[in-house]
Design a protein around this motif. Sequence first.
Motif, mmCIF file in Angstrom:
data_model
loop_
_atom_site.group_PDB
_atom_site.id
_atom_site.type_symbol
_atom_site.label_atom_id
_atom_site.label_comp_id
_atom_site.label_asym_id
_atom_site.label_seq_id
_atom_site.Cartn_x
_atom_site.Cartn_y
_atom_site.Cartn_z
ATOM 1 N N THR A 49 -15.452 2.840 -18.750
ATOM 2 C CA THR A 49 -14.011 2.854 -18.512
ATOM 3 C C THR A 49 -13.652 4.090 -17.700
ATOM 4 O O THR A 49 -14.129 5.191 -17.988
ATOM 5 N N GLY A 104 -7.554 6.727 -11.074
ATOM 6 C CA GLY A 104 -7.370 7.799 -10.097
ATOM 7 C C GLY A 104 -8.029 7.561 -8.762
ATOM 8 O O GLY A 104 -7.524 8.003 -7.727
ATOM 9 N N MET A 125 -6.858 12.260 -12.502
ATOM 10 C CA MET A 125 -5.828 11.922 -13.480
ATOM 11 C C MET A 125 -6.160 12.571 -14.814
ATOM 12 O O MET A 125 -6.801 11.965 -15.672
ATOM 13 N N ASP A 126 -5.719 13.810 -14.969
ATOM 14 C CA ASP A 126 -5.947 14.548 -16.209
ATOM 15 C C ASP A 126 -4.615 15.168 -16.623
ATOM 16 O O ASP A 126 -4.141 16.119 -16.014
ATOM 17 N N THR A 149 -10.353 6.135 -15.260
ATOM 18 C CA THR A 149 -8.943 6.155 -14.913
ATOM 19 C C THR A 149 -8.752 5.466 -13.562
ATOM 20 O O THR A 149 -9.707 5.308 -12.791
ATOM 21 N N SER A 192 -12.977 9.993 -11.031
ATOM 22 C CA SER A 192 -11.705 9.347 -11.333
ATOM 23 C C SER A 192 -10.892 10.173 -12.321
ATOM 24 O O SER A 192 -9.672 10.275 -12.209
ATOM 25 N N ARG A 193 -11.563 10.767 -13.285
ATOM 26 C CA ARG A 193 -10.850 11.598 -14.253
ATOM 27 C C ARG A 193 -10.272 12.845 -13.603
ATOM 28 O O ARG A 193 -9.182 13.300 -13.969
ATOM 29 N N ILE A 253 -3.820 5.881 -20.685
ATOM 30 C CA ILE A 253 -4.915 6.066 -19.735
ATOM 31 C C ILE A 253 -6.061 6.806 -20.408
ATOM 32 O O ILE A 253 -5.945 7.977 -20.757
ATOM 33 N N ARG A 254 -7.159 6.078 -20.601
ATOM 34 C CA ARG A 254 -8.337 6.620 -21.272
ATOM 35 C C ARG A 254 -9.525 6.609 -20.318
ATOM 36 O O ARG A 254 -9.503 5.956 -19.289
ATOM 37 N N THR A 255 -10.573 7.288 -20.719
ATOM 38 C CA THR A 255 -11.773 7.315 -19.898
ATOM 39 C C THR A 255 -13.001 7.413 -20.793
ATOM 40 O O THR A 255 -12.933 7.942 -21.914
ATOM 41 N N GLU A 309 -8.837 10.294 -24.609
ATOM 42 C CA GLU A 309 -7.508 10.276 -24.003
ATOM 43 C C GLU A 309 -7.466 11.270 -22.834
ATOM 44 O O GLU A 309 -8.028 12.360 -22.919
ATOM 45 N N THR A 310 -6.791 10.887 -21.775
ATOM 46 C CA THR A 310 -6.627 11.800 -20.645
ATOM 47 C C THR A 310 -5.347 12.621 -20.760
ATOM 48 O O THR A 310 -5.144 13.546 -19.977
#
Length: 449
Positions: A338, A342, A397-398, A340, A393-394, A315-317, A179-180
């Motif tokens: 996978t 972002g 979006m964290d 995000t 990408s993470r 939103i997961r990564t 999970e982010t």
Amino acid sequence: MFHVLIIGAGTGGLCLAQGLKRAGISVAVYERDLNRRDGLQGYRVGIDADGKRALKANLAPELYDTFIATCARRPVYGNQLTHELKFLFSAGPEVAAAKEEDEQDESVSRMTLRQVLLTGVEDVVHFDKEFVRYERRSDGKVTAFFRDGSTATGDLLVGAEGARSEVRAQYLPHARLVETGLIGITGKTPLTPETAALLPRRMIEGVSMVHGPKGFMCVFHVMRFKWDADGRPKSGIGATDAQAIANWPGMLYDNSRDYIMWGFAAAERWLPKDVSRMRGAQIQRLVLDLTSDWHPSLRRIFELGDPGSSFPLMIRTSEPIDPWPTTNVTLIGDAIHTMTPGRGVGANTALRDARLLTRNLVRAHGGEWTLLEAVHDYETKMARYAWDAVIKSRAQMDGRSVLHGGGLAGGLARAGMRTALRVMDRLPPVKRRIVDAESAFRGAGRDDD
């Protein structure tokens, strides 16, 4: 000769199927949806230079032309604004370097893209097939088992069924999603004279990120297609529906009209515990409640959204993993990496996977490589570019970052971010470097994988 089993008829899986079928390689796709009209969720997807290269390589020329015909007008500006509709940063034609046609970003309806990718491979796509497990056999083949009791056997099994991949769960159980701390809420508002008047011209002609208190953010993208308000083709793609369909078969299933796509995101700490179960008007009202201090024009866009288009997204990564031994099972797209939204490259990375794996399997088909050599080369190269994209990408979006926190620290972090954007906006050389770096990240100028 060998036979490829693809689990999942998403963007990457269908692009792979298109390329393999064109190359004369035996392929079959197994999709859990009941038919080609199911699974039509999601709105705008940006296709960058990597994605376009993959589509052009794997699709028949006339089908690639269909893809281009169904794209929306290209965004001209990249904008960053406050929740009060004040521009922090805006980059447009004044700093954009000239790019070849194939390196221009496109925007397409995710639903339309899927229908285009299904065109011409109907004979190899099997619907209502829910994958449950596979077995690798002593003769070097692999068998897929489905919920209805049926099976399929091939020489290579490709998991392409997205973030919840059952192939990955069995093959690489240690490759997990995390999970982010962010939850997205997406929506779609029709573009009408009223809604168009609510947004500044640069927002109408671009992709815009709006930053609000508590780290709340919302991306806006106006999608304007080649159809008129009644859904009839505009000039350039056929004077009548029949003519357009004859020229562009994938458009037969299009259901897109001009609209404003918006995606709101917030750290889960600011949201109700039951947000994942909210839908429609209820979750639309939640967005309005959370943005009570936002500019009235933005709130009006939320208010006029189609309630049926709004739903939450956890939103997961993926987390990068070490290389694994190559076998006759592999993974592409969200099934392995996978990321995000972002940096906006999730679908493009899946398409890049499909192009690379297609090219390698063609070499194996021609006797240049063994099947396992082709898969190993694909996995080695894919891991290099995919994990890079996952990490970057993470970083964008964290939900646990200080930007999404409360108190003095969160406020100072957000103020610093806004100040930095304003400074960069006033320095054309810096702005140009930012635009060039983002363009390179999205594949412009890249020759090969």
